[in-house]
Design a protein around this motif. Structure first.
Motif, PDB file in Angstrom:
ATOM      1  N   MET A   8      49.146  43.375  54.416  1.00  0.00           N
ATOM      2  CA  MET A   8      47.810  43.642  54.107  1.00  0.00           C
ATOM      3  C   MET A   8      47.189  42.393  52.969  1.00  0.00           C
ATOM      4  SD  MET A   8      46.267  47.056  52.731  1.00  0.00           S
ATOM      5  CE  MET A   8      46.555  47.050  50.798  1.00  0.00           C
ATOM      6  N   LEU A   9      46.040  42.061  53.326  1.00  0.00           N
ATOM      7  CA  LEU A   9      45.571  41.057  52.258  1.00  0.00           C
ATOM      8  C   LEU A   9      44.602  41.866  51.104  1.00  0.00           C
ATOM      9  CD1 LEU A   9      44.247  38.474  54.636  1.00  0.00           C
ATOM     10  CD2 LEU A   9      46.107  38.598  53.354  1.00  0.00           C
ATOM     11  N   GLN A  10      44.411  41.437  50.181  1.00  0.00           N
ATOM     12  CA  GLN A  10      43.726  42.039  49.030  1.00  0.00           C
ATOM     13  C   GLN A  10      42.811  40.977  48.034  1.00  0.00           C
ATOM     14  OE1 GLN A  10      45.802  44.761  46.491  1.00  0.00           O
ATOM     15  NE2 GLN A  10      44.012  45.123  45.217  1.00  0.00           N
ATOM     16  N   ARG A  11      41.693  40.898  48.001  1.00  0.00           N
ATOM     17  CA  ARG A  11      40.941  40.160  47.436  1.00  0.00           C
ATOM     18  C   ARG A  11      40.755  40.532  45.828  1.00  0.00           C
ATOM     19  NH1 ARG A  11      35.426  39.302  50.035  1.00  0.00           N
ATOM     20  NH2 ARG A  11      36.845  38.044  51.451  1.00  0.00           N
ATOM     21  N   ILE A  12      41.208  39.663  44.970  1.00  0.00           N
ATOM     22  CA  ILE A  12      41.299  39.894  43.667  1.00  0.00           C
ATOM     23  C   ILE A  12      40.265  39.012  43.322  1.00  0.00           C
ATOM     24  CG2 ILE A  12      42.666  39.752  41.471  1.00  0.00           C
ATOM     25  CD1 ILE A  12      45.097  40.336  43.473  1.00  0.00           C
ATOM     26  N   TYR A  13      39.565  39.359  41.996  1.00  0.00           N
ATOM     27  CA  TYR A  13      38.413  38.282  41.286  1.00  0.00           C
ATOM     28  C   TYR A  13      39.029  38.349  39.940  1.00  0.00           C
ATOM     29  CZ  TYR A  13      35.450  39.010  45.237  1.00  0.00           C
ATOM     30  OH  TYR A  13      34.711  39.007  46.588  1.00  0.00           O
ATOM     31  N   GLY A  14      38.533  37.203  39.217  1.00  0.00           N
ATOM     32  CA  GLY A  14      39.096  37.198  37.802  1.00  0.00           C
ATOM     33  C   GLY A  14      38.050  35.982  37.264  1.00  0.00           C
ATOM     34  N   THR A  15      37.885  36.233  36.036  1.00  0.00           N
ATOM     35  CA  THR A  15      36.892  35.120  35.380  1.00  0.00           C
ATOM     36  C   THR A  15      37.658  34.738  33.972  1.00  0.00           C
ATOM     37  OG1 THR A  15      35.930  37.123  33.863  1.00  0.00           O
ATOM     38  CG2 THR A  15      34.996  36.300  36.044  1.00  0.00           C
ATOM     39  N   ALA A  16      37.325  33.695  33.188  1.00  0.00           N
ATOM     40  CA  ALA A  16      37.709  33.057  32.211  1.00  0.00           C
ATOM     41  C   ALA A  16      36.849  32.585  31.408  1.00  0.00           C
ATOM     42  CB  ALA A  16      39.186  31.964  32.529  1.00  0.00           C
ATOM     43  N   TRP A  17      37.099  32.812  29.893  1.00  0.00           N
ATOM     44  CA  TRP A  17      36.010  32.749  29.102  1.00  0.00           C
ATOM     45  C   TRP A  17      36.621  31.691  27.903  1.00  0.00           C
ATOM     46  CZ3 TRP A  17      31.492  33.382  31.457  1.00  0.00           C
ATOM     47  CH2 TRP A  17      31.457  34.236  32.304  1.00  0.00           C
ATOM     48  N   GLY A  18      35.786  30.715  27.610  1.00  0.00           N
ATOM     49  CA  GLY A  18      36.273  30.010  26.419  1.00  0.00           C
ATOM     50  C   GLY A  18      36.315  30.504  24.887  1.00  0.00           C
ATOM     51  N   SER A  19      35.528  31.546  24.948  1.00  0.00           N
ATOM     52  CA  SER A  19      35.518  32.235  23.449  1.00  0.00           C
ATOM     53  C   SER A  19      35.089  33.694  23.733  1.00  0.00           C
ATOM     54  CB  SER A  19      34.434  31.606  22.582  1.00  0.00           C
ATOM     55  OG  SER A  19      32.923  31.879  23.102  1.00  0.00           O
ATOM     56  N   LYS A  20      35.333  34.536  22.808  1.00  0.00           N
ATOM     57  CA  LYS A  20      34.816  35.745  22.713  1.00  0.00           C
ATOM     58  C   LYS A  20      33.086  36.026  22.759  1.00  0.00           C
ATOM     59  CE  LYS A  20      35.388  40.466  21.646  1.00  0.00           C
ATOM     60  NZ  LYS A  20      35.061  41.075  22.869  1.00  0.00           N
ATOM     61  N   LEU A  21      32.447  35.211  22.453  1.00  0.00           N
ATOM     62  CA  LEU A  21      31.052  35.069  22.286  1.00  0.00           C
ATOM     63  C   LEU A  21      30.608  34.728  23.707  1.00  0.00           C
ATOM     64  CD1 LEU A  21      28.530  35.181  20.799  1.00  0.00           C
ATOM     65  CD2 LEU A  21      28.489  32.574  20.545  1.00  0.00           C
ATOM     66  N   GLU A  22      31.124  33.850  24.370  1.00  0.00           N
ATOM     67  CA  GLU A  22      30.765  33.959  25.956  1.00  0.00           C
ATOM     68  C   GLU A  22      31.042  35.137  26.770  1.00  0.00           C
ATOM     69  OE1 GLU A  22      32.828  30.275  27.253  1.00  0.00           O
ATOM     70  OE2 GLU A  22      31.337  28.929  26.316  1.00  0.00           O
ATOM     71  N   LEU A  23      32.051  35.749  26.664  1.00  0.00           N
ATOM     72  CA  LEU A  23      32.574  36.845  27.267  1.00  0.00           C
ATOM     73  C   LEU A  23      31.622  37.989  26.970  1.00  0.00           C
ATOM     74  CD1 LEU A  23      34.273  38.830  28.866  1.00  0.00           C
ATOM     75  CD2 LEU A  23      35.637  39.049  26.985  1.00  0.00           C
ATOM     76  N   ASP A  24      31.304  38.262  25.783  1.00  0.00           N
ATOM     77  CA  ASP A  24      30.237  39.221  25.437  1.00  0.00           C
ATOM     78  C   ASP A  24      28.790  38.989  25.994  1.00  0.00           C
ATOM     79  OD1 ASP A  24      32.115  40.680  23.781  1.00  0.00           O
ATOM     80  OD2 ASP A  24      31.550  39.532  21.994  1.00  0.00           O
ATOM     81  N   ALA A  25      28.588  37.814  25.989  1.00  0.00           N
ATOM     82  CA  ALA A  25      27.085  37.289  26.597  1.00  0.00           C
ATOM     83  C   ALA A  25      27.115  37.614  28.151  1.00  0.00           C
ATOM     84  CB  ALA A  25      26.968  35.894  26.420  1.00  0.00           C
ATOM     85  N   TYR A  26      28.308  37.473  28.906  1.00  0.00           N
ATOM     86  CA  TYR A  26      28.698  37.850  30.268  1.00  0.00           C
ATOM     87  C   TYR A  26      28.348  39.186  30.535  1.00  0.00           C
ATOM     88  CZ  TYR A  26      30.664  38.447  34.795  1.00  0.00           C
ATOM     89  OH  TYR A  26      30.911  38.903  35.956  1.00  0.00           O
ATOM     90  N   LEU A  27      29.068  39.969  29.684  1.00  0.00           N
ATOM     91  CA  LEU A  27      29.144  41.476  30.029  1.00  0.00           C
ATOM     92  C   LEU A  27      27.743  42.011  29.556  1.00  0.00           C
ATOM     93  CD1 LEU A  27      32.582  42.379  28.035  1.00  0.00           C
ATOM     94  CD2 LEU A  27      32.061  42.103  30.445  1.00  0.00           C
TER      95      LEU A  27
END
Length: 68
Positions: A1-20
């Motif tokens: 069975m195949l499963q699709r997994i998505y992930g993201t990576a951010w250089g800083s906490k500020l970039e992550l907060d902006a994305y969220l």
């Protein structure tokens, strides 16, 4: 069975907060919620998934919108 997994990576906490924040704003502006709430269109599940039906009165208000 195949499963699709998505992930993201951010250089800083500020970039992550902006994305969220952007994701939350996108959820608030989702056309599938706004259209029926503003009586611009209705969704008829019996007609099939993804079938949207415009409401005639909404055309007059939609044509008066200024975009841009």
């Amino acid at each position: 069975m195949l499963q699709r997994i998505y992930g993201t990576a951010w250089g800083s906490k500020l970039e992550l907060d902006a994305y969220l924040k952007q994701v939350e704003e996108a959820k608030a502006r989702d056309h599938r919620k706004l259209g029926p709430a503003l009586d611009l269109f209705s969704v008829q599940e019996l007609a099939g998934p993804g079938s949207f039906f415009g409401i005639p009165e909404a055309g007059a208000s939609a044509s008066s919108w200024k975009i841009g």
